[in-house]
Motif scaffolding. Structure first.
Motif, PDB file in Angstrom:
ATOM      1  N   VAL A 174      -0.725  -1.406   5.440  1.00 51.53           N
ATOM      2  CA  VAL A 174       0.271  -1.505   4.369  1.00 51.53           C
ATOM      3  C   VAL A 174       1.564  -0.780   4.724  1.00 51.53           C
ATOM      4  N   GLN A 175       1.545   0.060   5.744  1.00 51.65           N
ATOM      5  CA  GLN A 175       2.763   0.744   6.153  1.00 51.65           C
ATOM      6  C   GLN A 175       3.560  -0.031   7.193  1.00 51.65           C
ATOM      7  N   LEU A 176       3.031  -1.150   7.672  1.00 48.25           N
ATOM      8  CA  LEU A 176       3.782  -1.973   8.611  1.00 48.25           C
ATOM      9  C   LEU A 176       4.968  -2.622   7.902  1.00 48.25           C
ATOM     10  N   PRO A 177       6.118  -2.711   8.554  1.00 48.58           N
ATOM     11  CA  PRO A 177       7.309  -3.286   7.888  1.00 48.58           C
ATOM     12  C   PRO A 177       7.100  -4.686   7.333  1.00 48.58           C
ATOM     13  N   PRO A 178       6.456  -5.621   8.047  1.00 49.23           N
ATOM     14  CA  PRO A 178       6.278  -6.958   7.441  1.00 49.23           C
ATOM     15  C   PRO A 178       5.417  -6.933   6.184  1.00 49.23           C
ATOM     16  N   VAL A 179       4.418  -6.046   6.159  1.00 45.68           N
ATOM     17  CA  VAL A 179       3.533  -5.983   4.991  1.00 45.68           C
ATOM     18  C   VAL A 179       4.186  -5.207   3.859  1.00 45.68           C
ATOM     19  N   ALA A 180       4.938  -4.169   4.187  1.00 46.74           N
ATOM     20  CA  ALA A 180       5.553  -3.342   3.148  1.00 46.74           C
ATOM     21  C   ALA A 180       6.585  -4.100   2.330  1.00 46.74           C
ATOM     22  N   THR A 181       7.150  -5.154   2.898  1.00 45.79           N
ATOM     23  CA  THR A 181       8.161  -5.927   2.166  1.00 45.79           C
ATOM     24  C   THR A 181       7.560  -6.952   1.214  1.00 45.79           C
ATOM     25  N   LEU A 182       6.251  -7.136   1.240  1.00 47.00           N
ATOM     26  CA  LEU A 182       5.617  -8.097   0.339  1.00 47.00           C
ATOM     27  C   LEU A 182       5.678  -7.594  -1.100  1.00 47.00           C
ATOM     28  N   PRO A 183       5.749  -8.499  -2.068  1.00 44.39           N
ATOM     29  CA  PRO A 183       5.821  -8.076  -3.480  1.00 44.39           C
ATOM     30  C   PRO A 183       4.561  -7.329  -3.911  1.00 44.39           C
ATOM     31  N   GLY A 184       4.761  -6.219  -4.556  1.00 38.95           N
ATOM     32  CA  GLY A 184       3.657  -5.444  -5.100  1.00 38.95           C
ATOM     33  C   GLY A 184       3.043  -4.443  -4.148  1.00 38.95           C
ATOM     34  N   VAL A 185       3.293  -4.568  -2.860  1.00 39.01           N
ATOM     35  CA  VAL A 185       2.674  -3.649  -1.897  1.00 39.01           C
ATOM     36  C   VAL A 185       3.225  -2.238  -2.062  1.00 39.01           C
ATOM     37  N   THR A 186       4.533  -2.139  -2.234  1.00 38.13           N
ATOM     38  CA  THR A 186       5.143  -0.813  -2.394  1.00 38.13           C
ATOM     39  C   THR A 186       4.611  -0.098  -3.630  1.00 38.13           C
ATOM     40  N   ALA A 187       4.442  -0.846  -4.717  1.00 40.88           N
ATOM     41  CA  ALA A 187       3.921  -0.231  -5.942  1.00 40.88           C
ATOM     42  C   ALA A 187       2.481   0.232  -5.763  1.00 40.88           C
ATOM     43  N   VAL A 188       1.680  -0.566  -5.056  1.00 41.19           N
ATOM     44  CA  VAL A 188       0.286  -0.181  -4.823  1.00 41.19           C
ATOM     45  C   VAL A 188       0.201   1.063  -3.946  1.00 41.19           C
ATOM     46  N   VAL A 189       1.017   1.103  -2.904  1.00 38.92           N
ATOM     47  CA  VAL A 189       1.020   2.276  -2.023  1.00 38.92           C
ATOM     48  C   VAL A 189       1.475   3.517  -2.777  1.00 38.92           C
ATOM     49  N   GLN A 190       2.495   3.356  -3.621  1.00 41.30           N
ATOM     50  CA  GLN A 190       2.968   4.496  -4.403  1.00 41.30           C
ATOM     51  C   GLN A 190       1.897   4.977  -5.375  1.00 41.30           C
ATOM     52  N   TRP A 191       1.167   4.041  -5.972  1.00 41.27           N
ATOM     53  CA  TRP A 191       0.085   4.421  -6.888  1.00 41.27           C
ATOM     54  C   TRP A 191      -1.021   5.162  -6.143  1.00 41.27           C
ATOM     55  N   MET A 192      -1.359   4.700  -4.948  1.00 39.31           N
ATOM     56  CA  MET A 192      -2.385   5.379  -4.157  1.00 39.31           C
ATOM     57  C   MET A 192      -1.943   6.788  -3.775  1.00 39.31           C
ATOM     58  N   ASN A 193      -0.665   6.941  -3.429  1.00 41.62           N
ATOM     59  CA  ASN A 193      -0.171   8.272  -3.070  1.00 41.62           C
ATOM     60  C   ASN A 193      -0.130   9.204  -4.273  1.00 41.62           C
ATOM     61  N   ASP A 194       0.253   8.659  -5.434  1.00 38.94           N
ATOM     62  CA  ASP A 194       0.422   9.498  -6.620  1.00 38.94           C
ATOM     63  C   ASP A 194      -0.904   9.886  -7.265  1.00 38.94           C
ATOM     64  N   TYR A 195      -1.914   9.056  -7.125  1.00 39.42           N
ATOM     65  CA  TYR A 195      -3.166   9.315  -7.834  1.00 39.42           C
ATOM     66  C   TYR A 195      -4.324   9.596  -6.873  1.00 39.42           C
ATOM     67  N   VAL A 196      -4.597   8.685  -5.963  1.00 38.82           N
ATOM     68  CA  VAL A 196      -5.768   8.846  -5.099  1.00 38.82           C
ATOM     69  C   VAL A 196      -5.556   9.972  -4.089  1.00 38.82           C
ATOM     70  N   ALA A 197      -4.476   9.867  -3.310  1.00 43.57           N
ATOM     71  CA  ALA A 197      -4.232  10.878  -2.275  1.00 43.57           C
ATOM     72  C   ALA A 197      -3.928  12.241  -2.883  1.00 43.57           C
ATOM     73  N   LEU A 198      -3.127  12.255  -3.945  1.00 43.40           N
ATOM     74  CA  LEU A 198      -2.778  13.529  -4.570  1.00 43.40           C
ATOM     75  C   LEU A 198      -3.994  14.189  -5.215  1.00 43.40           C
ATOM     76  N   ALA A 199      -4.873  13.375  -5.795  1.00 43.50           N
ATOM     77  CA  ALA A 199      -6.091  13.941  -6.379  1.00 43.50           C
ATOM     78  C   ALA A 199      -6.972  14.568  -5.301  1.00 43.50           C
ATOM     79  N   GLY A 200      -7.098  13.895  -4.173  1.00 43.56           N
ATOM     80  CA  GLY A 200      -7.878  14.477  -3.083  1.00 43.56           C
ATOM     81  C   GLY A 200      -7.267  15.754  -2.549  1.00 43.56           C
TER      82      GLY A 200
END
Length: 221
Positions: free
Chosen positions: A165-191
């Motif tokens: 999901v951090q690859l440039p072609p994948v990161a530009t897809l719709p919704g990918v940035t929001a999903v990654v941000q959600w994972m960073n804000d909740y899943v990764a931060l909780a861990g």
């Protein structure tokens, strides 16, 4: 009863416990005599630490100097260590610095020459080690795949998803940035918070055990 049978342990435990309690009360906001005693203890600890560090440096330098003189196996590494140690000390203490009043010597090892030396030597070496970490991670992933355990497969799957999901072609897809941000804000931060809380609780328990005399790392056994 074991404390009464061992005066050395009793005295060491009392000194460590009272000293730790004084510093702890000073952090809690106590003033007056307690603050003075705590600050004195902290200064003593800093002085003892500096002396111990100096003795350790001299011991390491002498040990590697003997290895170089006697041409032991891999004595070249010892020579590199001695050269690096001498270079840092000379640059950090005797390298002149320009100022408004002329050329002055640095007052500590935190001055600008040390930063330049680290930028020229340490940072490239650290970057090289981090680059090698990718190959070690790949090797560990292949070994984990060979074992075919569920835990290893889950970890590898999560790692692959994060990398993809951090690859440039994948990161530009719709919704990918929001999903990654959600994972960073909740899943990764909780861990990360869980790890920090666990480390804090572990440090608290270890400190209490030292203050109460259950663990005696300061005794020479």
């Amino acid at each position: 009863m074991s404390f009464l049978r061992d005066p050395k342990r009793l005295v060491a435990t009392l000194i460590a416990g009272v000293s730790g309690l004084m510093v702890l009360l000073d952090f809690a906001g106590s003033g007056g005599l307690i603050a003075f005693i705590a600050q004195t203890l902290v200064r003593w600890a800093a002085l003892i630490t500096a002396i111990a560090l100096l003795i350790g440096i001299l011991s390491v330098a002498w040990s590697h100097l003997q290895r170089v003189r006697q041409r032991h196996a891999e004595w070249g590494y010892s020579l590199v260590l001695l050269a690096g140690m001498l270079l840092v000390i000379v640059v950090g203490i005797f390298f002149p610095l320009p100022s408004r009043t002329g050329i002055v010597l640095p007052r500590s090892l935190a001055e600008q020459p040390i930063h330049v030396l680290f930028a020229m030597l340490y940072q490239p070496i650290a970057s090289s080690l981090l680059a090698l970490l990718a190959f070690f991670s790949l090797s560990a992933m292949l070994r984990a795949l060979g074992r075919r355990s569920v835990d290893a497969l889950v970890m590898i799957g999560i790692a692959l998803v994060v990398l993809v999901v951090q690859l440039p072609p994948v990161a530009t897809l719709p919704g990918v940035t929001a999903v990654v941000q959600w994972m960073n804000d909740y899943v990764a931060l909780a861990g990360a918070r869980g790890l920090l809380i666990g480390a804090a609780i572990g440090a608290l328990v270890a400190s209490v055990r030292v203050l109460l005399g259950f663990d005696l790392p300061y005794l020479d056994r």
